[in-house]
Write a protein that holds these residues in place. Structure first.
Motif, PDB file in Angstrom:
ATOM      1  N   UNK A 174       0.682  -0.965   0.279  1.00  0.00           N
ATOM      2  CA  UNK A 174       0.078   0.144   0.039  1.00  0.00           C
ATOM      3  C   UNK A 174       0.874   1.379  -0.041  1.00  0.00           C
ATOM      4  N   UNK A 175       0.613   2.182  -0.970  1.00  0.00           N
ATOM      5  CA  UNK A 175       1.410   3.268  -0.992  1.00  0.00           C
ATOM      6  C   UNK A 175       0.458   4.522  -0.605  1.00  0.00           C
ATOM      7  N   UNK A 176       1.012   5.144   0.494  1.00  0.00           N
ATOM      8  CA  UNK A 176       0.493   6.033   1.170  1.00  0.00           C
ATOM      9  C   UNK A 176       1.474   7.322   1.306  1.00  0.00           C
ATOM     10  N   UNK A 177       0.820   8.528   1.490  1.00  0.00           N
ATOM     11  CA  UNK A 177       1.712   9.704   1.595  1.00  0.00           C
ATOM     12  C   UNK A 177       0.950  10.840   2.528  1.00  0.00           C
ATOM     13  N   UNK A 178       1.869  11.689   3.033  1.00  0.00           N
ATOM     14  CA  UNK A 178       1.469  12.388   3.965  1.00  0.00           C
ATOM     15  C   UNK A 178       0.607  12.187   5.264  1.00  0.00           C
ATOM     16  N   UNK A 179      -0.066  12.891   5.585  1.00  0.00           N
ATOM     17  CA  UNK A 179      -0.805  12.603   6.842  1.00  0.00           C
ATOM     18  C   UNK A 179      -2.142  11.674   6.610  1.00  0.00           C
ATOM     19  N   UNK A 180      -2.460  10.930   7.415  1.00  0.00           N
ATOM     20  CA  UNK A 180      -3.515   9.965   7.322  1.00  0.00           C
ATOM     21  C   UNK A 180      -5.039  10.871   7.008  1.00  0.00           C
ATOM     22  N   UNK A 181      -5.719  10.554   6.052  1.00  0.00           N
ATOM     23  CA  UNK A 181      -6.903  11.289   5.619  1.00  0.00           C
ATOM     24  C   UNK A 181      -7.884  11.152   7.029  1.00  0.00           C
ATOM     25  N   UNK A 182      -8.670  12.304   7.078  1.00  0.00           N
ATOM     26  CA  UNK A 182      -9.699  12.274   8.184  1.00  0.00           C
ATOM     27  C   UNK A 182     -10.949  11.714   7.659  1.00  0.00           C
ATOM     28  N   UNK A 183     -11.486  10.455   8.492  1.00  0.00           N
ATOM     29  CA  UNK A 183     -12.591   9.834   8.198  1.00  0.00           C
ATOM     30  C   UNK A 183     -13.862   9.836   8.940  1.00  0.00           C
ATOM     31  N   UNK A 184     -14.922   9.958   8.599  1.00  0.00           N
ATOM     32  CA  UNK A 184     -16.080  10.048   9.460  1.00  0.00           C
ATOM     33  C   UNK A 184     -16.806   8.957   8.880  1.00  0.00           C
ATOM     34  N   UNK A 185     -17.410   7.945   9.722  1.00  0.00           N
ATOM     35  CA  UNK A 185     -18.256   6.790   9.551  1.00  0.00           C
ATOM     36  C   UNK A 185     -19.837   7.287   9.679  1.00  0.00           C
ATOM     37  N   UNK A 186     -20.675   7.324   8.732  1.00  0.00           N
ATOM     38  CA  UNK A 186     -22.177   7.515   8.682  1.00  0.00           C
ATOM     39  C   UNK A 186     -22.783   6.221   8.704  1.00  0.00           C
ATOM     40  N   UNK A 187     -23.208   5.803   9.832  1.00  0.00           N
ATOM     41  CA  UNK A 187     -24.166   4.701   9.942  1.00  0.00           C
ATOM     42  C   UNK A 187     -25.588   5.010   9.494  1.00  0.00           C
ATOM     43  N   UNK A 188     -26.311   5.825  10.237  1.00  0.00           N
ATOM     44  CA  UNK A 188     -27.820   6.089  10.025  1.00  0.00           C
ATOM     45  C   UNK A 188     -27.935   7.395  10.897  1.00  0.00           C
ATOM     46  N   UNK A 189     -29.238   7.951  10.529  1.00  0.00           N
ATOM     47  CA  UNK A 189     -29.943   9.185  11.488  1.00  0.00           C
ATOM     48  C   UNK A 189     -29.463  10.555  10.706  1.00  0.00           C
ATOM     49  N   UNK A 190     -30.437  11.302  10.815  1.00  0.00           N
ATOM     50  CA  UNK A 190     -30.551  12.495   9.967  1.00  0.00           C
ATOM     51  C   UNK A 190     -30.469  13.700  11.221  1.00  0.00           C
ATOM     52  N   UNK A 191     -31.211  13.632  12.205  1.00  0.00           N
ATOM     53  CA  UNK A 191     -31.451  14.361  13.581  1.00  0.00           C
ATOM     54  C   UNK A 191     -29.741  14.460  14.184  1.00  0.00           C
TER      55      UNK A 191
END
Length: 312
Positions: free
Chosen positions: A186-203
């Motif tokens: 796996x080729x990675x570079x720079x800082x790790x990307x910021x990730x958000x996990x969206x499971x469900x819910x709108x409110x």
């Protein structure tokens, strides 16, 4: 004759002792097995897939908690075809007793709720032993941050419980080797990307915190979960915290009545999220439910995430 009888008695006692020594750690409990379960029930698609991946369908009388929300991996559907789904969602105690189950593979918020009707304690009087999903143990006590070892641990423990240790060890080693080989290339570079996990819910969004499997998957793929400091596994947060974290990529968990595409459109069309990097750049990646939760599809999920995080 007496010597033969004594030898036989010693052999039988030794055999019984060996069987009684089969014990595994299940969250904050030690569970002992004097024999291999013959009438097992698993809850949820990912836990059922673990049982099937170990070839344990002949020790099962059914499964629960799949069709109410999710689907099984197409590769495993044929293997489960002969088994009945005893309940489309969480089973009641009566369902498990009615199936004459002797083993229940479930987790906290994966078929059981703390203080609920179905727990290891409420099932014990009926001879139903429970093994709890490692990832879910944070609901009943302290545990280390989630890692791939959570999933490996469950497979190895199931191997001990059902007397298929070699099969479980071979499967886990295959997963370890596959992941190590993938990460090495796996080729990675720079800082790790910021990730958000969206499971469900709108409110308020339901998401993966420090103890939920997606955190381990994201890190294995070279990213960083913006909710890594959230001391939960799966729980709700407020949208303000998500906007402030400004994720670069959003991982959508696909299951239930609201599709992944609908979740994506909700975020793209909400003015409150317009300045979020992931929304501005339309960077979304979808994981199926059984990819995002502990189970046989986790390595595939890591590869899918890495493809979305990096240009390899």
């Amino acid at each position: 004759m007496r010597k033969f009888g004594l030898a036989l008695a010693i052999a039988l006692l030794s055999s019984s002792a060996a069987l009684a020594e089969v014990s595994v750690q299940s969250c904050n409990r030690t569970v002992e097995f004097s024999s291999v379960p013959q009438r097992a029930v698993s809850n949820d698609s990912n836990l059922t897939e673990m049982m099937l991946a170990l070839g344990l369908q002949d020790k099962m009388v059914g499964y629960t908690g799949v069709s109410g929300w999710k689907t099984l991996d197409a590769e495993l559907t044929d293997q489960v075809a002969a088994l009945p789904e005893l309940s489309p969602k969480y089973p009641s105690k009566e369902v498990l007793i009615g199936a004459d189950a002797d083993f229940f593979f479930a987790g906290w918020n994966y078929g059981m709720r703390v203080g609920g009707e179905v727990t290891p304690q409420t099932l014990e009087p009926f001879g139903i032993k429970v093994y709890e999903l490692t990832e879910s143990c944070i609901h009943v006590g302290a545990k280390p941050k989630v890692s791939m070892d959570d999933m490996y641990n469950d497979l190895l423990n199931l191997g001990h419980i059902f007397g298929v240790e070699a099969r479980a060890e071979k499967l886990v080693q295959r997963y370890r080797d596959e992941l190590a080989q993938f990460k090495a290339g796996l080729k990675v570079s720079g800082t790790p990307p910021r990730i958000f996990v969206y499971d469900s819910g709108e409110d308020s969004p339901f998401t993966a915190g420090r103890y939920a499997m997606p955190t381990a998957l994201i890190e294995a793929a070279g990213g960083s979960n913006v909710m890594d400091t959230f001391e939960k596994n799966w729980a709700r947060v407020n949208w303000e915290a998500v906007v402030e974290a400004n994720p670069e990529i959003i991982v959508i968990v696909n299951y239930g009545e609201v599709t992944a595409q609908q979740k994506r459109e909700f975020m793209l069309n909400n003015p409150a999220f317009a300045d979020m990097d992931a929304v501005k750049n339309d960077r979304f990646v979808t994981l199926e439910y059984a990819e995002a939760t502990p189970g046989p599809r986790n390595i595939k999920a890591i590869k899918k995430l890495a493809a979305a995080f990096w240009e390899n």
